[in-house]
Design a protein around this motif. Structure first.
Motif, mmCIF file in Angstrom:
data_model
loop_
_atom_site.group_PDB
_atom_site.id
_atom_site.type_symbol
_atom_site.label_atom_id
_atom_site.label_comp_id
_atom_site.label_asym_id
_atom_site.label_seq_id
_atom_site.Cartn_x
_atom_site.Cartn_y
_atom_site.Cartn_z
ATOM 1 N N ILE A 1 50.286 17.007 17.330
ATOM 2 C CA ILE A 1 50.965 16.184 16.270
ATOM 3 C C ILE A 1 52.137 16.930 15.578
ATOM 4 O O ILE A 1 53.164 16.225 15.432
ATOM 5 C CB ILE A 1 49.899 16.078 14.948
ATOM 6 C CG1 ILE A 1 48.731 15.395 15.666
ATOM 7 C CG2 ILE A 1 50.419 15.834 13.630
ATOM 8 C CD1 ILE A 1 47.493 15.406 14.626
ATOM 9 N N GLN A 2 52.135 18.313 15.705
ATOM 10 C CA GLN A 2 53.701 19.061 15.084
ATOM 11 C C GLN A 2 54.645 18.947 16.055
ATOM 12 O O GLN A 2 55.812 18.609 15.428
ATOM 13 C CB GLN A 2 53.166 20.556 14.796
ATOM 14 C CG GLN A 2 52.175 20.879 13.847
ATOM 15 C CD GLN A 2 51.834 22.373 13.750
ATOM 16 O OE1 GLN A 2 52.410 23.201 14.804
ATOM 17 N NE2 GLN A 2 51.158 22.835 12.709
ATOM 18 N N GLY B 1 60.629 13.953 15.697
ATOM 19 C CA GLY B 1 60.996 12.945 15.089
ATOM 20 C C GLY B 1 60.147 11.563 15.314
ATOM 21 O O GLY B 1 60.408 10.320 14.633
ATOM 22 N N THR B 2 59.215 11.504 16.185
ATOM 23 C CA THR B 2 58.273 10.415 16.556
ATOM 24 C C THR B 2 57.494 9.968 15.195
ATOM 25 O O THR B 2 57.320 8.866 15.077
ATOM 26 C CB THR B 2 57.358 10.832 17.594
ATOM 27 O OG1 THR B 2 58.144 11.026 18.833
ATOM 28 C CG2 THR B 2 56.544 9.538 17.954
ATOM 29 N N ILE B 3 56.894 11.085 14.660
ATOM 30 C CA ILE B 3 56.024 10.924 13.405
ATOM 31 C C ILE B 3 57.294 11.306 12.600
ATOM 32 O O ILE B 3 57.767 12.380 12.410
ATOM 33 C CB ILE B 3 54.981 11.692 13.218
ATOM 34 C CG1 ILE B 3 53.937 11.466 14.434
ATOM 35 C CG2 ILE B 3 54.406 11.582 12.153
ATOM 36 C CD1 ILE B 3 52.685 12.164 14.498
ATOM 37 N N LEU B 4 57.335 10.401 11.352
ATOM 38 C CA LEU B 4 58.535 10.557 10.566
ATOM 39 C C LEU B 4 58.018 11.314 9.237
ATOM 40 O O LEU B 4 57.351 11.054 8.507
ATOM 41 C CB LEU B 4 59.015 9.340 9.904
ATOM 42 C CG LEU B 4 59.559 8.223 11.090
ATOM 43 C CD1 LEU B 4 59.972 7.013 10.472
ATOM 44 C CD2 LEU B 4 60.860 9.071 11.869
ATOM 45 N N ILE B 5 58.638 12.724 9.344
ATOM 46 C CA ILE B 5 57.968 13.486 7.864
ATOM 47 C C ILE B 5 59.625 14.310 7.611
ATOM 48 O O ILE B 5 60.379 14.848 8.460
ATOM 49 C CB ILE B 5 57.302 14.470 8.136
ATOM 50 C CG1 ILE B 5 56.007 13.978 8.631
ATOM 51 C CG2 ILE B 5 56.990 15.487 7.131
ATOM 52 C CD1 ILE B 5 55.092 13.369 7.336
ATOM 53 N N PHE C 1 50.053 4.758 3.860
ATOM 54 C CA PHE C 1 50.263 5.926 4.536
ATOM 55 C C PHE C 1 50.805 5.488 5.699
ATOM 56 O O PHE C 1 50.314 4.790 6.511
ATOM 57 C CB PHE C 1 48.699 6.420 4.884
ATOM 58 C CG PHE C 1 48.214 7.485 3.990
ATOM 59 C CD1 PHE C 1 48.256 8.867 4.169
ATOM 60 C CD2 PHE C 1 47.683 7.096 2.793
ATOM 61 C CE1 PHE C 1 47.530 9.678 3.424
ATOM 62 C CE2 PHE C 1 46.984 7.914 1.872
ATOM 63 C CZ PHE C 1 47.117 9.240 2.315
ATOM 64 N N GLU C 2 52.311 5.838 5.978
ATOM 65 C CA GLU C 2 52.961 5.463 7.027
ATOM 66 C C GLU C 2 52.337 6.025 8.198
ATOM 67 O O GLU C 2 51.953 7.221 8.248
ATOM 68 C CB GLU C 2 54.645 5.861 6.820
ATOM 69 C CG GLU C 2 55.039 5.283 5.560
ATOM 70 C CD GLU C 2 55.267 3.755 5.525
ATOM 71 O OE1 GLU C 2 55.019 3.128 6.650
ATOM 72 O OE2 GLU C 2 55.839 3.091 4.491
ATOM 73 N N GLN C 3 52.383 5.374 9.345
ATOM 74 C CA GLN C 3 52.226 5.750 10.900
ATOM 75 C C GLN C 3 50.823 6.424 10.794
ATOM 76 O O GLN C 3 50.497 7.346 11.368
ATOM 77 C CB GLN C 3 53.040 6.908 11.056
ATOM 78 C CG GLN C 3 54.602 6.373 11.508
ATOM 79 C CD GLN C 3 55.462 7.106 12.176
ATOM 80 O OE1 GLN C 3 55.862 8.329 11.390
ATOM 81 N NE2 GLN C 3 55.995 7.179 13.259
ATOM 82 N N SER C 4 49.897 5.624 10.112
ATOM 83 C CA SER C 4 48.513 5.974 9.913
ATOM 84 C C SER C 4 47.870 5.098 10.745
ATOM 85 O O SER C 4 47.939 3.781 10.397
ATOM 86 C CB SER C 4 47.968 6.062 8.633
ATOM 87 O OG SER C 4 46.507 6.148 8.543
ATOM 88 N N TYR C 5 47.110 5.149 11.934
ATOM 89 C CA TYR C 5 46.470 4.345 12.829
ATOM 90 C C TYR C 5 45.000 4.550 12.799
ATOM 91 O O TYR C 5 44.385 4.175 13.997
ATOM 92 C CB TYR C 5 47.200 4.446 14.264
ATOM 93 C CG TYR C 5 48.704 4.385 14.343
ATOM 94 C CD1 TYR C 5 49.244 3.123 13.865
ATOM 95 C CD2 TYR C 5 49.337 5.610 14.243
ATOM 96 C CE1 TYR C 5 50.742 2.962 13.839
ATOM 97 C CE2 TYR C 5 50.915 5.678 14.413
ATOM 98 C CZ TYR C 5 51.435 4.358 13.875
ATOM 99 O OH TYR C 5 52.788 4.185 14.122
#
Length: 808
Positions: free
Chosen positions: A549-550, A556-560, A643-647
């Protein structure tokens, strides 16, 4: 409101090695019985074990690994050692009702002795009977009885022949039976010669034959009676001989067991049965199988005289303490086994097998509640036994009335046992709520804690606990630095700097693994470095998902974002726990607002990805907004949160403060610092409430900031009530000490919004409004503007509707 953030010393509570008065745990007296932090459970166990009234069985509740089993066994064993060994229980054949074997209670050790004596009796029976029945005296007496029968029948037929001869007739035996025939000159007349005789002579012969035939019928009618008399005489002879052969042996046994009336009575029944079946015993050897089509309701003779030693306490010095690992119905209550014989399943009392309750009778039984409840019929069977205080061996189908086939019905055994169930709290509360009989049968709850207050005294007790585990498992001693590091680690495990974990299994795992690394390093004792290496290795084995995840965040796949400012966007923090390993993960939370009628839409809830607690947290936000900013006008906005990008599912209310900050930012149009992450729950009054997993959440955001480069601007906002729980890893502590990372405690929403925006939150002035340039002022003015727009966009109302509204 200036918020400097926490000092490094507030992020981690150290255990100073020098405060421990020993060099290694080899010098420490071990805490053997594992009572550390379990005073409540100890008192309950002592009470439950000591009270003797029915229904006071014990349910030890608490998480697995808290030492329920060893502590319960310790108390039960100590109590059992003060009680005598319980009696033996045997089953013997019931000669009157073979399907109902008799249960006999005997003092400990006496059951084994009786079984051996009966086996010896069976071994001696055949040679003794063979010798008696093959003796000359027996053969002579038997021959005399048989000869007497033959002589009596011979005399009757001789007399009948004499009478026939006097009347000119002969008594002949033919394949069709006995007949009389006329004689002439000593020769039997043929039918033709008989027809040639004068009519008067033929009539005389027929009359004489008829009279003699009647006498013959009388003789033949007496033959069965004479046969019965002979058989009766033979039986009396056999009974006399059998009694002579085995009577002395059985009388010796009756004298030996004269104190036990049930045994003496059974031996009398054995004697009668041997006398009744002596010839059968000799012909079959006692163990022969029944012939096809024969009576299978009774076992062969020798098996009838055996003793089934159901419970043997001959080697028991005190009351038993039994743990049943697989508490099925039959393993608990016993069973009747069957053997296949000539295509049929047969059984007898020798195939009755005991259950755990039989073995624990007179003592104590420990069971795992979850395993018990997952076994069909086992829970109901246990309750029935405890309720009736009897052990009745029957199949589950018989117990439930589902089958009616003929089987054994062993006599029930009185039950005197104390049962201890081990289970988690949820199971205990569910049983209490859903099973009315549970509270009547398990009146004592021993509640095991998984944590302990962290005081100087308890830290020394903890060192004694470590000493006990290392000695029990053959581990190397821990030096004071290793003990101090273990104490700090257990505070981290429980998620509270002021408490210690007493989850014994988790502690033992770390001790074993630390011992491994110490031996790898060739140390004479386990040090803090070895403990740290063990902790790091445990994390490394489990953190593949966290690392992945980190990696996706850094790519940049998961936007934080960890720098810059955005309107309506806040970094929330969540915890993921998989396989016992928990780690924090940043989540982007966004809010959008528009003209509406006061709805705050939780997109997660709309698509059924939100749990009830998370949905509750979002609904609280609408209450807070309406009460603070629109108490006298309609809340005229429609907002959406996500929650963005929450699947996957989202649960918990620890992100409700972050959602509120995002919502306030979107309403006021004020950008929020992306260098800060937020965790905390909020209530309708704007108070920030404590959440769980605070250490993992801070570290999850810190790891991303560290990889991107610490700027001194990054940090995490947490509830002030969570400061007492902080036990952060040393990397975070050192970064805070160097001013490159910050942890901000807040008590109110206003404190958090000031940190995130750099603007004052603002308080209402004397006129009831918020000052210009404050976040609260901007929010209130935007909501007022939306309310005006909503009124302007609404269709004109009829005059009477306006008057009614004004009246209302």
């Amino acid at each position: 409101m200036a918020n400097r953030g926490l000092d490094a010393e507030q992020l981690y509570r150290r255990c100073v090695p020098e405060s421990l008065p020993f060099e290694t745990t080899a010098e420490v007296e071990p805490l053997e019985d594992g009572r550390l932090g379990q005073s409540r459970a100890v008192q309950a166990l002592r009470f439950g074990v000591g009270i003797e009234h029915p229904g006071y069985n014990i349910f030890a509740l608490g998480p697995p690994g808290t030492g329920k089993f060893p502590l319960a066994r310790h108390f039960l064993t100590r109590r059992a050692e003060s009680r005598p060994a319980p009696p033996d229980w045997i089953y013997v054949y019931n000669f009157e009702h073979p399907e109902r074997p008799r249960a006999i209670r005997l003092p400990a050790g006496m059951g084994l002795r009786l079984r051996q004596d009966m086996e010896q009796l069976v071994e001696e029976l055949r040679p003794a009977l063979s010798s008696a029945f093959e003796s000359e005296e027996y053969q002579a007496r038997r021959q005399a009885i048989e000869e007497e029968f033959r002589e009596r029948s011979n005399r009757a037929f001789t007399e009948l022949r004499r009478k026939a001869q006097e009347r000119g007739l002969a008594l002949l035996q033919t394949p069709m039976g006995w007949v009389f025939a006329p004689l002439r000159g000593g020769q039997v007349l043929s039918p033709e010669d008989l027809q040639a005789l004068p009519e008067a002579e033929r009539r005389r012969i027929e009359e004489e034959v008829e009279r003699l035939q009647q006498e013959l019928q009388q003789v033949l009618a007496q033959m069965p009676r004479w046969q019965r008399e002979m058989q009766r005489s033979l039986r009396e002879l056999n009974r006399e001989v059998t009694n002579f052969a085995v009577g002395a042996r059985i009388e010796d046994l009756q004298e030996k067991y004269a104190k036990f009336a049930a045994v003496v009575e059974h031996l009398d029944a054995v004697r009668r049965d041997i006398v009744r079946h002596a010839r059968e015993f000799l012909s079959s050897g006692g163990e022969a199988q029944e012939p096809a089509g024969g009576d299978r309701s009774q076992p062969p003779p020798a098996r009838r005289y055996r003793v089934n030693l159901l419970v043997d306490n001959s080697e028991t010095d005190y009351a038993p303490v039994v743990y049943e690992d697989n508490p099925t119905y039959q393993n608990l209550l016993g069973r009747v086994e069957y053997v296949s014989q000539m295509g049929a399943l047969i059984t007898d009392f020798n195939l009755i097998r005991p259950g755990a309750l039989h073995r624990a009778n007179g003592g104590y039984l420990i069971l795992d509640a979850r395993r018990l409840l997952t076994q069909p019929f086992a829970w109901e069977g246990l309750k029935r036994a405890l309720r009736s205080r009897q052990l009745r061996i029957e199949s589950p189908g018989q117990a439930m009335g589902l089958i009616s086939t003929i089987s054994l019905e062993p006599e029930p055994v009185p039950l005197d046992v104390k049962v201890v169930l081990l289970g988690d709290r949820l199971l205990y509360y569910l049983l209490s709520a859903l099973d009315p009989e549970f509270g009547q049968l398990f009146k004592v709850a021993a509640d095991f804690s998984e944590e302990l207050e962290r005081t100087e005294e308890n830290q020394l007790l903890y060192a004694r606990l470590i000493a006990a585990i290392t000695r029990r498992e053959g581990l190397m001693p821990f030096d004071r630095t290793g003990v101090a590091r273990i104490i700090e680690h257990t505070s981290r495990l429980v998620g509270d700097a002021g408490r210690l974990s007493i989850h014994l299994e988790s502690i033992a795992e770390v001790l074993r693994e630390s011992d491994y690394w110490a031996r790898e390093n060739g140390n004479g004792a386990v040090t803090a470095a070895d403990v740290q290496r063990a902790i790091d290795a445990r994390i490394r084995r489990s953190d593949r998902l966290r690392e992945r995840i980190q990696e996706e965040i850094l790519r940049g796949t998961i936007l934080i974002d960890t720098a810059g400012e955005r309107v309506g966007q806040v970094n929330g923090l969540s915890v993921i726990e998989l396989g016992g390993f928990a780690f924090g993960r940043p989540n982007r939370i966004t809010a959008r607002v528009r003209l509406g009628r006061g709805e705050v839409v939780d997109i997660e809830r709309e698509v059924k990805l939100s749990g009830p607690i998370h949905s509750k947290g979002v609904l609280i936000l609408a209450g807070f907004l309406g009460a603070r900013y629109a108490s006298e006008r309609p809340l005229s906005l429609s907002a959406s949160l996500v929650f963005e990008q929450s699947y996957s599912g989202v649960e918990g209310d620890s992100a409700s403060s972050a959602e509120l900050y995002a919502l306030l930012s979107a309403i006021a149009g004020v950008p929020v610092k992306q260098s800060l992450a937020v965790t905390g729950s909020v209530n309708q009054h704007g108070d920030i409430q404590a959440i769980g997993g605070v250490n993992e959440k801070i570290e999850g955001f810190f790891d991303i900031c560290r990889e991107r480069g610490l700027t001194g601007e990054q940090g995490v906002i947490i509830p002030a009530s969570n400061v007492q729980h902080l036990m952060l890893k040393q990397e975070v502590v050192e970064a805070v000490r160097a001013g490159r990372f910050h942890v901000y405690p807040v008590e109110r929403v206003d404190e958090g919004i000031e940190l995130l925006t750099g603007l004052p939150a603002g308080e209402r002035d004397e006129s009831g409004g918020y000052p210009e340039g404050t976040v609260n002022g901007m929010v209130e003015r935007r909501l007022a503007e939306l309310s005006r727009k909503l009124r302007q966009s609404s269709p004109p109302r009829a005059p009477e509707e306006s008057e009614e509204e004004e009246q209302r």
